[in-house]
Design a protein around this motif. Structure first.
Motif, mmCIF file in Angstrom:
data_model
loop_
_atom_site.group_PDB
_atom_site.id
_atom_site.type_symbol
_atom_site.label_atom_id
_atom_site.label_comp_id
_atom_site.label_asym_id
_atom_site.label_seq_id
_atom_site.Cartn_x
_atom_site.Cartn_y
_atom_site.Cartn_z
ATOM 1 N N HIS A 13 -71.645 39.635 25.218
ATOM 2 C CA HIS A 13 -71.649 40.785 24.597
ATOM 3 C C HIS A 13 -70.575 41.675 25.030
ATOM 4 C CE1 HIS A 13 -73.804 44.480 23.546
ATOM 5 N NE2 HIS A 13 -73.523 45.066 24.561
ATOM 6 N N THR A 14 -70.054 41.383 26.191
ATOM 7 C CA THR A 14 -68.914 42.142 26.697
ATOM 8 C C THR A 14 -67.462 41.871 25.684
ATOM 9 O OG1 THR A 14 -69.414 42.313 28.881
ATOM 10 C CG2 THR A 14 -67.261 42.586 28.229
ATOM 11 N N ILE A 15 -67.423 40.454 25.552
ATOM 12 C CA ILE A 15 -66.328 40.386 24.424
ATOM 13 C C ILE A 15 -66.709 40.698 23.021
ATOM 14 C CG2 ILE A 15 -67.204 37.853 23.796
ATOM 15 C CD1 ILE A 15 -63.470 38.838 24.750
ATOM 16 N N GLU A 16 -67.738 40.811 22.543
ATOM 17 C CA GLU A 16 -68.216 40.973 21.334
ATOM 18 C C GLU A 16 -67.894 42.722 21.037
ATOM 19 O OE1 GLU A 16 -72.142 40.014 20.831
ATOM 20 O OE2 GLU A 16 -71.872 37.917 20.368
ATOM 21 N N GLU A 17 -68.196 43.305 22.261
ATOM 22 C CA GLU A 17 -67.885 44.909 22.354
ATOM 23 C C GLU A 17 -66.281 44.983 22.203
ATOM 24 O OE1 GLU A 17 -69.828 46.338 25.482
ATOM 25 O OE2 GLU A 17 -71.536 47.314 24.162
ATOM 26 N N PHE A 18 -65.515 44.084 22.944
ATOM 27 C CA PHE A 18 -64.163 44.201 22.999
ATOM 28 C C PHE A 18 -63.636 43.914 21.778
ATOM 29 C CE2 PHE A 18 -60.345 41.848 23.356
ATOM 30 C CZ PHE A 18 -59.396 42.815 24.013
ATOM 31 N N ILE A 19 -63.965 42.908 20.937
ATOM 32 C CA ILE A 19 -63.316 42.531 19.647
ATOM 33 C C ILE A 19 -63.401 43.562 18.620
ATOM 34 C CG2 ILE A 19 -62.907 39.936 20.371
ATOM 35 C CD1 ILE A 19 -65.299 39.395 18.729
ATOM 36 N N ASP A 20 -64.883 44.216 18.953
ATOM 37 C CA ASP A 20 -65.179 45.409 17.821
ATOM 38 C C ASP A 20 -64.575 46.676 18.184
ATOM 39 O OD1 ASP A 20 -66.336 45.431 15.274
ATOM 40 O OD2 ASP A 20 -67.946 46.453 16.306
ATOM 41 N N ARG A 21 -64.058 46.763 19.154
ATOM 42 C CA ARG A 21 -63.623 48.329 19.529
ATOM 43 C C ARG A 21 -62.256 48.642 18.541
ATOM 44 N NH1 ARG A 21 -62.265 49.539 25.672
ATOM 45 N NH2 ARG A 21 -61.298 51.272 24.712
ATOM 46 N N PRO A 22 -62.431 49.943 17.972
ATOM 47 C CA PRO A 22 -61.424 50.337 17.012
ATOM 48 C C PRO A 22 -60.050 50.874 17.697
ATOM 49 C CG PRO A 22 -63.073 51.935 16.866
ATOM 50 C CD PRO A 22 -63.574 50.715 17.978
ATOM 51 N N LEU A 28 -58.498 49.557 20.494
ATOM 52 C CA LEU A 28 -57.615 49.026 21.515
ATOM 53 C C LEU A 28 -56.212 48.903 20.983
ATOM 54 C CD1 LEU A 28 -60.276 45.921 21.941
ATOM 55 C CD2 LEU A 28 -59.811 47.973 23.565
ATOM 56 N N GLY A 29 -55.393 48.238 22.012
ATOM 57 C CA GLY A 29 -53.984 48.524 21.839
ATOM 58 C C GLY A 29 -53.648 47.365 20.938
ATOM 59 N N VAL A 30 -52.766 47.658 19.861
ATOM 60 C CA VAL A 30 -52.063 46.579 19.115
ATOM 61 C C VAL A 30 -50.576 46.832 19.239
ATOM 62 C CG1 VAL A 30 -51.978 45.760 16.622
ATOM 63 C CG2 VAL A 30 -54.067 46.692 17.668
ATOM 64 N N TYR A 35 -46.411 39.336 20.753
ATOM 65 C CA TYR A 35 -46.966 40.551 19.882
ATOM 66 C C TYR A 35 -47.937 40.162 19.252
ATOM 67 C CZ TYR A 35 -42.295 42.372 21.208
ATOM 68 O OH TYR A 35 -41.175 42.736 22.063
ATOM 69 N N ASP A 36 -48.907 41.223 18.988
ATOM 70 C CA ASP A 36 -50.118 40.951 18.216
ATOM 71 C C ASP A 36 -49.849 40.637 16.550
ATOM 72 O OD1 ASP A 36 -52.197 41.260 20.108
ATOM 73 O OD2 ASP A 36 -51.723 43.428 19.921
ATOM 74 N N ARG A 57 -59.864 40.622 16.366
ATOM 75 C CA ARG A 57 -60.005 41.981 17.161
ATOM 76 C C ARG A 57 -60.020 43.104 15.725
ATOM 77 N NH1 ARG A 57 -55.005 42.135 20.462
ATOM 78 N NH2 ARG A 57 -55.624 44.445 20.499
ATOM 79 N N ARG A 58 -60.723 43.827 15.749
ATOM 80 C CA ARG A 58 -60.928 44.995 14.809
ATOM 81 C C ARG A 58 -60.080 45.723 14.740
ATOM 82 N NH1 ARG A 58 -65.737 49.653 14.718
ATOM 83 N NH2 ARG A 58 -64.818 50.664 12.756
ATOM 84 N N ALA A 59 -59.277 45.977 15.847
ATOM 85 C CA ALA A 59 -57.837 46.957 15.777
ATOM 86 C C ALA A 59 -56.918 46.294 15.230
ATOM 87 C CB ALA A 59 -57.515 47.342 17.452
ATOM 88 N N VAL A 60 -56.617 45.037 15.437
ATOM 89 C CA VAL A 60 -55.638 44.240 14.899
ATOM 90 C C VAL A 60 -55.717 44.201 13.340
ATOM 91 C CG1 VAL A 60 -54.569 42.019 14.544
ATOM 92 C CG2 VAL A 60 -55.040 42.911 16.788
ATOM 93 N N ARG A 61 -56.936 43.956 12.703
ATOM 94 C CA ARG A 61 -57.155 43.954 11.288
ATOM 95 C C ARG A 61 -56.815 45.208 10.730
ATOM 96 N NH1 ARG A 61 -61.920 41.568 13.228
ATOM 97 N NH2 ARG A 61 -63.181 43.165 12.475
ATOM 98 N N THR A 62 -57.317 46.209 11.606
ATOM 99 C CA THR A 62 -56.934 47.926 10.895
ATOM 100 C C THR A 62 -55.452 48.198 10.801
ATOM 101 O OG1 THR A 62 -59.009 48.893 12.070
ATOM 102 C CG2 THR A 62 -57.264 50.267 11.513
#
Length: 315
Positions: free
Chosen positions: A80-89, A91-93, A140-141, A279-284
């Motif tokens: 659950h923690t990792i799911e929340e992590f990867i879905d956070r909008p 996060l650093g990229v 780098y991402d 990660r959602r932030a990277v996709r953004t």
């Protein structure tokens, strides 16, 4: 001992038979028995015993089954923690780019980046030889890289997407005799002094193609990678240069002319390791890079022809 073995032991204790355990876990009874045997090898006391035709847990087995509940709970919490992590909008990229791409893309990424819920950007310039770009994906991402149309594709270890297929033009002083021409050929420019990038960088392959088309070696007098510096050197009469059409800033003392007879175009690609895009932030940020690329190309179209001065007699 592993998670699956502990799960089997726990289900056996609750359901009371190997068959019921196998049905619950979508396994065969023989597979359940095999995993129990493997688990038993790592434990110094018996975990199961026969009770008639049934296989039941011993006191040690019940104790380990109780611990299995704690293990599964901890693992579920971790998932659950990792799911929340990867879905956070937010996060650093981290994004790296070679100089001309950084100059064009970074301001567009940074504008309007206010308020909560936006990825936190960390930008860096990395001007490296072409075969070094994939290595940057370790640090780098996202990595903006360039290669020529005819160059080999990027290695399968990275995911690559094309942002721009950018034409390369000849930059020359506005008062140069060749500036009166709408298009130039390799023979037109072959006897001129040249400013080029260093060996190993993508544009050198096009410089070599110009020399081949003209059937003579070019007179390379200066080696400069940074196009802003190249522009100043061309404006000062240091020589001609091959420069990108869309990611080069306009210069009042220069004109840019397309070259006929030589394939002059580069790809600006974005590279990343496949797992980064989970990660959602990277996709953004990936989506924002594609939007920025469209803006850069449309800006050139709306300007008419990018950083090119008009020919004599043209408006």
């Amino acid at each position: 001992m592993n998670e699956r073995q502990l799960q089997i032991l726990r289900e056996l204790g609750e359901l009371g038979s190997v068959t019921a355990t196998a049905e619950a876990l979508l396994m065969t009874p023989s597979a359940v028995s095999q995993q129990l045997r493997l688990l038993q090898r790592s434990i110094p006391v018996p975990l199961t015993e026969r009770d008639g035709r049934r296989l039941v847990l011993t006191d040690a087995g019940n104790a380990l089954a109780g611990a299995a509940i704690e293990v599964e709970t901890a693992l579920a919490r971790a998932r659950h923690t990792i799911e929340e992590f990867i879905d956070r909008p937010d996060l650093g990229v981290s994004v790296a780019a070679f100089h001309s791409a950084a100059s064009a893309f970074f301001p567009l990424l940074l504008r309007g980046r206010t308020g909560p819920g936006r990825p936190q950007l960390s930008l860096a310039d990395e001007d490296v030889a072409q075969d070094h770009f994939p290595r940057l994906t370790r640090d780098y991402d996202l990595v903006l890289a360039h290669r020529l149309d005819q160059a080999p594709p990027w290695p399968a270890s990275v995911t690559a997407g094309t942002l721009l297929r950018e034409p390369l033009d000849i930059a020359l002083p506005a008062d140069h005799p060749l500036a009166a021409k709408r298009r130039l050929t390799a023979r037109d420019v072959a006897d001129q002094p040249w400013i080029t990038v260093h060996d190993g960088f993508p544009l050198m392959a096009t410089i070599e193609a110009i020399a081949t088309a003209a059937n003579r070696r070019l007179n390379i007098v200066h080696r400069i990678n940074e196009f802003a510096v190249v522009a100043e050197a061309v404006a000062a009469g240091g020589g001609l240069a091959l420069m990108p059409r869309w990611t080069t800033r306009p210069h009042p003392a220069l004109v840019f002319r397309p070259l006929s007879g030589v394939h002059t175009r580069r790809h600006i690609d974005v590279l990343h390791r496949p797992e980064r895009s989970a990660r959602r932030a990277v996709r953004t940020v990936l989506s924002e890079l594609h939007e920025a690329a469209a803006t850069i190309q449309n800006r050139d179209a709306n300007a008419g022809s990018g950083p090119k001065a008009a020919l004599p007699g043209e408006a």
